[in-house]
Design an enzyme around this catalytic site. Structure first.
Site, PDB file in Angstrom:
ATOM      1  CD1 TRP A 346       2.800  23.887  38.933  1.00 36.12           C
ATOM      2  CD2 TRP A 346       2.747  21.807  39.658  1.00 36.12           C
ATOM      3  NE1 TRP A 346       2.717  23.262  37.923  1.00 36.12           N
ATOM      4  CE2 TRP A 346       2.627  21.850  38.356  1.00 36.12           C
ATOM      5  CE3 TRP A 346       2.474  20.709  40.474  1.00 36.12           C
ATOM      6  CZ2 TRP A 346       2.732  20.794  37.444  1.00 36.12           C
ATOM      7  CZ3 TRP A 346       2.528  19.548  39.485  1.00 36.12           C
ATOM      8  CH2 TRP A 346       2.883  19.662  38.106  1.00 36.12           C
ATOM      9  CG  ASP A 347       6.436  26.270  38.168  1.00 36.25           C
ATOM     10  OD1 ASP A 347       5.208  25.957  38.138  1.00 36.25           O
ATOM     11  OD2 ASP A 347       6.797  26.629  37.110  1.00 36.25           O
ATOM     12  CD  GLU A 488      -1.058  24.620  32.982  1.00 39.98           C
ATOM     13  OE1 GLU A 488      -0.526  25.076  32.107  1.00 39.98           O
ATOM     14  OE2 GLU A 488      -1.006  25.114  33.995  1.00 39.98           O
ATOM     15  CD  GLN A 601       2.538  20.841  32.715  1.00 47.83           C
ATOM     16  OE1 GLN A 601       2.071  21.792  32.140  1.00 47.83           O
ATOM     17  NE2 GLN A 601       3.186  20.562  33.732  1.00 47.83           N
TER      18      GLN A 601
HETATM   19  O1  IFM Z   1       3.072  25.753  36.558  1.00 50.48           O
HETATM   20  C1  IFM Z   1       3.272  25.915  35.042  1.00 50.48           C
HETATM   21  C2  IFM Z   1       2.376  24.836  34.644  1.00 50.48           C
HETATM   22  O2  IFM Z   1       2.605  23.535  35.172  1.00 50.48           O
HETATM   23  C3  IFM Z   1       2.721  24.924  33.127  1.00 50.48           C
HETATM   24  N1  IFM Z   1       2.327  26.093  32.449  1.00 50.48           N
HETATM   25  C4  IFM Z   1       3.635  27.080  33.146  1.00 50.48           C
HETATM   26  C5  IFM Z   1       3.461  27.026  34.631  1.00 50.48           C
HETATM   27  C6  IFM Z   1       4.632  28.050  35.127  1.00 50.48           C
HETATM   28  O3  IFM Z   1       5.875  27.491  35.035  1.00 50.48           O
END
Ligand code: IFM
Length: 798
Positions: A346-347, A488, A601
């Site tokens: 999703w980045d 996460e 996050q």
């Molecule tokens: O997509 C991200 C996730 O939000 C946090 N861990 C790393 C992933 C890839 O950058």
């Protein structure tokens, strides 16, 4: 060249990054930092002459190959960099052959520079060989932005204190490795009048690659030899060097794969045969970059670190975004590293895409079209899990099938393997992609794309939600259970507010898109109804979900519960862990972290950010303040995810907390230049780079998108005297030239201003115009009228 600033590792001018000392301990992170590219490929900044343990890598978009555990990865492609300088004795017969290398002899001068303006990487060296011969060497390379299949190297050689024989070997290394794994099998190689060529094929995906190389020399006569060592064709030029006389060697490489042509080798050799001279190649490259920077640059005055570093982040995005291929997207680590194996998250849609959307919309369109091309994979995933519609992969590659590894291996012989649940549970991506597709449409008015591709993405992903929600008859509400939210650190939660609200928002938009399609393109609507089995019952089911989805929020205070039971978890005071150098998950362990109110996050705060312009639940001034006060102190912002700081910077800026905003902004800004998370060696943090752009534009620039176009209500950080950029919005360019002190910081007005009406009406505006609008630099934004009947609402979110 005027030096403007410096950081721990570098000095820089407005456009040039300069490293004045070579530190072998930083070999791998610097290989990432000095990545160059052209939207087709990225090449890490490894040295031409090699170095022990170096990890040279070139990644070409879409060139994936199978690999155990993580399913597929971007294959490191044959290395086009090798350019070796050998200093001989007085005559060719002399046996002392000293190869220039940084780990032997003495480095008397070292200076590596990356010129962002033209994507030029150069090194200036004075080296004394072990036997005492001193030579000046200047390397230069670029991946042409004008012709993505052309890669250019040049080397100036000037002996300082000797006459003698110099040999320069330029090769293609057909044995590149992905951390010990070679994806390539040799097909053939050979030579032509122009030089050498190599034909390789990936072992499983059977993507063929053809590379050609030629070398030219000026300033002397030289003898040329061609060696065809298997898999390592080499051109060698030998000449008699004179002290203080400069000789220039150029090596030009061409590359094609079977993704673009059926005959990659012929395409590569053909292009080699018709190459213009170096100066012409360089000029074309400069012109192409000039055009791009003209649209995408951000000028900051008063803060030289930020001025350079913002450009650096934009440069990394620009070299990663594909300009000619809509079947590829930007991996989390761009095309600059092995991290996450070139997988796409999703980045891209939520963090990187807005930069493209507002400054290079053709690239944004390509990125979104990639998701359309991968719908078959998303449908296979949905059906595998027993759902309907399209369920986008948490990690995606060439087909759109889920490629998140199931397991991460333990760190030592006795360490436990860790199950990775994101593939099964981190489903908010199914609304994030439609969110980006909707915003693209809103910002560009590209009806053609929406009816051909966007609508199918939005509708089929909405069908997934219809089958994924569960109706709780006791509560008389819909729930989404068993998910991982944006945070996460909590791996199995029910009714994550972000997921539920984004799904609801998505269903609202799916209905709006369907209605628009039925009205404007009835044939396409019918086609999609049949293809997706999109019935009136399904759509009324969506309405029901929109009305009854559970959202845990305290109306009196506006505090939102991140997920059911979050407030019952053990609380934590992150200040107690001051001085740590690891994430809270690393300190507490996965199991324990699940039990605390500690967040990896921004999750609720991310939701508020994404909803900030929709004027719709849950965004309002009080909600922002209340939820910031609750969640910001519980967020592991420095050691959690690198995606967090830029988001905090924007919201802190909205709240008038300018020093806090700047502090977290700098964490995001310098993530790779300072390697402040210690993992730059894995590749550039693409999402952070996109977040940096959003923080500058929407945070400090205070840009809001109104019926009349984007309007700035800036709150520039201390020291920033000027912020200048442009945005493309609904067919027009809007120029902003914001000066410090000219805009009042008025959070109340600013937040009122965000309360624009949300109407389900589709956009209706001219699709292309080249009119430029310069925003009045000093005027604070005045509240836009919010008209429910406006054809331009809803306003997209950044
Ligand atoms: O997509 C991200 C996730 O939000 C946090 N861990 C790393 C992933 C890839 O950058």
């Amino acid at each position: 060249m005027q030096t403007k600033g410096h950081s721990r590792n570098f000095i820089y001018t407005d456009w040039i990054l300069i490293e004045t000392q070579f530190d072998p301990d930083q070999l791998h992170s610097k290989e990432t930092v000095f990545t160059i590219g052209n939207g087709y490929l990225g090449t890490k900044g490894s040295f031409e002459e090699g170095y022990p343990h170096a990890l040279p890598a070139t990644f070409i978009h879409g060139v994936y190959d199978d690999v155990p555990v993580v399913y597929t990865e971007l294959a490191n492609c044959p290395d086009w960099l090798p350019l070796v300088v050998i200093v001989n004795g007085e005559s060719p017969l002399e046996t002392l052959r000293e190869r220039f290398r940084l780990d032997q002899g003495k480095i008397l001068r070292y200076d590596r520079q990356l010129d962002l303006r033209y994507g030029l990487l150069s090194r200036y060296l004075r080296w004394r060989s072990p036997s005492g011969k001193t030579i000046d060497i200047n390397f230069e390379r670029f991946a042409s932005f004008a012709d993505q299949h052309v890669l250019v190297q040049r080397c100036h050689l000037t002996p300082v204190d000797f006459d003698g024989v110099i040999e320069v070997q330029g090769s293609i290394n057909g044995y590149p490795e992905n951390q010990g794994f070679n994806h390539w099998e040799g097909l053939d190689q050979g030579k032509t009048d122009q030089g050498i060529w190599l034909q390789r094929r990936t072992r499983h995906s059977r993507i063929e690659l053809g590379m050609g190389a030629t070398m030219r020399i000026s300033g002397t006569e030289a003898s040329l030899q061609v060696s065809t060592a298997p898999g390592y064709p080499t051109l060698s030029m030998t000449y008699l060097a004179k002290s203080k006389q400069t000789v220039t060697v150029e090596k030009i490489v061409t590359v094609f794969t079977s993704r673009e042509t059926e005959t990659p080798v012929s395409a590569a050799t053909e292009k080699l045969a018709h190459l213009p001279d170096y100066a012409t190649l360089l000029k074309a490259n400069e012109q192409a970059w000039d055009e791009v920077w003209q649209q995408s640059d951000i000028l900051i005055e008063g803060d030289s670190t930020a001025a350079f570093a913002v450009r650096y982040n934009l440069f990394q995005l620009l070299i990663a975004g594909s300009r000619h291929d809509d079947k590829v997207s930007i991996p989390a680590k761009t095309l600059s590293g092995f991290g996450y194996r070139g997988h796409i998250f999703w980045d891209t849609e939520i963090f990187m895409l807005p930069f493209f959307l507002f400054t290079q919309s053709a690239i944004a369109r390509n990125l979104l079209s990639y998701r359309w091309h991968t719908l078959p994979g998303a449908r296979r995933k949905a059906s595998h899990y027993g759902y309907k519609g399209a369920m986008f992969a948490w990690e995606s590659a060439d087909t759109g099938d889920e490629v998140t590894p199931r397991w991460a291996l333990g760190n030592d012989f006795y360490g436990e393997d860790v199950r990775i649940w994101c593939r099964d549970r981190e489903i908010h991506i199914n609304a994030d992609i439609p969110y980006a597709a909707w915003n693209y449409w809103q910002a560009t008015g590209d009806d053609e794309w929406m009816q051909q591709r966007g609508a199918e993405i939005i509708l089929d992903a909405a069908i997934f939600w219809g089958s994924r929600v569960e109706f709780n008859s006791e509560r008389q509400q819909y729930e989404i259970r068993g998910v991982i939210g944006v945070d996460e650190y909590h791996e199995f939660v029910h009714n994550n507010a972000f997921t539920n609200r984004m799904a609801q928002w998505h269903l609202e938009k799916a209905i709006a898109v369907y209605d628009w399609l039925a009205q404007k393109f009835p044939e396409r609507a019918t086609e999609l109804e049949e293809k997706l089995k999109l019935t009136p019952q399904e759509r009324s089911h969506w309405q029901d979900i929109i009305a009854k989805i559970l959202f845990l929020h305290e109306p009196l205070t506006e505090l939102i519960e991140q997920f059911e039971g979050f407030f019952q978890l053990e609380d934590i005071n992150l200040a107690d862990y001051q001085g740590r150098d690891r994430s809270m998950q690393a300190i507490l362990g996965i199991e324990k972290t699940n039990k605390y109110q500690v967040i990896k996050q921004p999750d609720i705060l991310m939701l508020l950010y994404l909803m900030r312009e929709s004027a719709d639940f849950p965004y309002n001034e009080k909600a922002l303040q209340t939820n910031w006060d609750y969640y910001a102190p519980r967020t592991d912002i420095t050691y959690g995810s690198s995606l967090g700081p830029a988001v905090h910077a924007i919201l802190a800026s909205d709240l008038g907390k300018s020093s806090e905003a700047y502090e977290v902004f700098m964490q995001a800004l310098m993530v790779d230049l300072e390697d402040n998370r210690g993992n730059t060696s894995d590749g550039i943090h693409g999402a952070t780079a996109g977040g940096v752009w959003q923080a500058v534009i929407f945070g400090f620039g205070g840009i809001q998108l109104t019926e009349n176009g984007p309007v700035a209500n800036s709150h520039l950080p201390d020291g920033w005297t000027r912020l200048k950029f442009k945005l493309h919005w609904r067919g027009k360019w809007h120029d902003f030239d914001l000066r410090k002190g000219q805009v009042a910081q008025d959070i109340t007005r600013q937040l009122e201003y965000l309360h624009l009406s949300l109407s389900p009406n589709p956009p209706n505006f001219p699709s292309e115009a080249s009119e430029h609008q310069t925003s009045p630099p000093a005027s604070p934004a005045s509240p836009a009228p919010s008209s429910p009947s406006s054809p331009h609402s809803p306003i997209p979110n950044p």
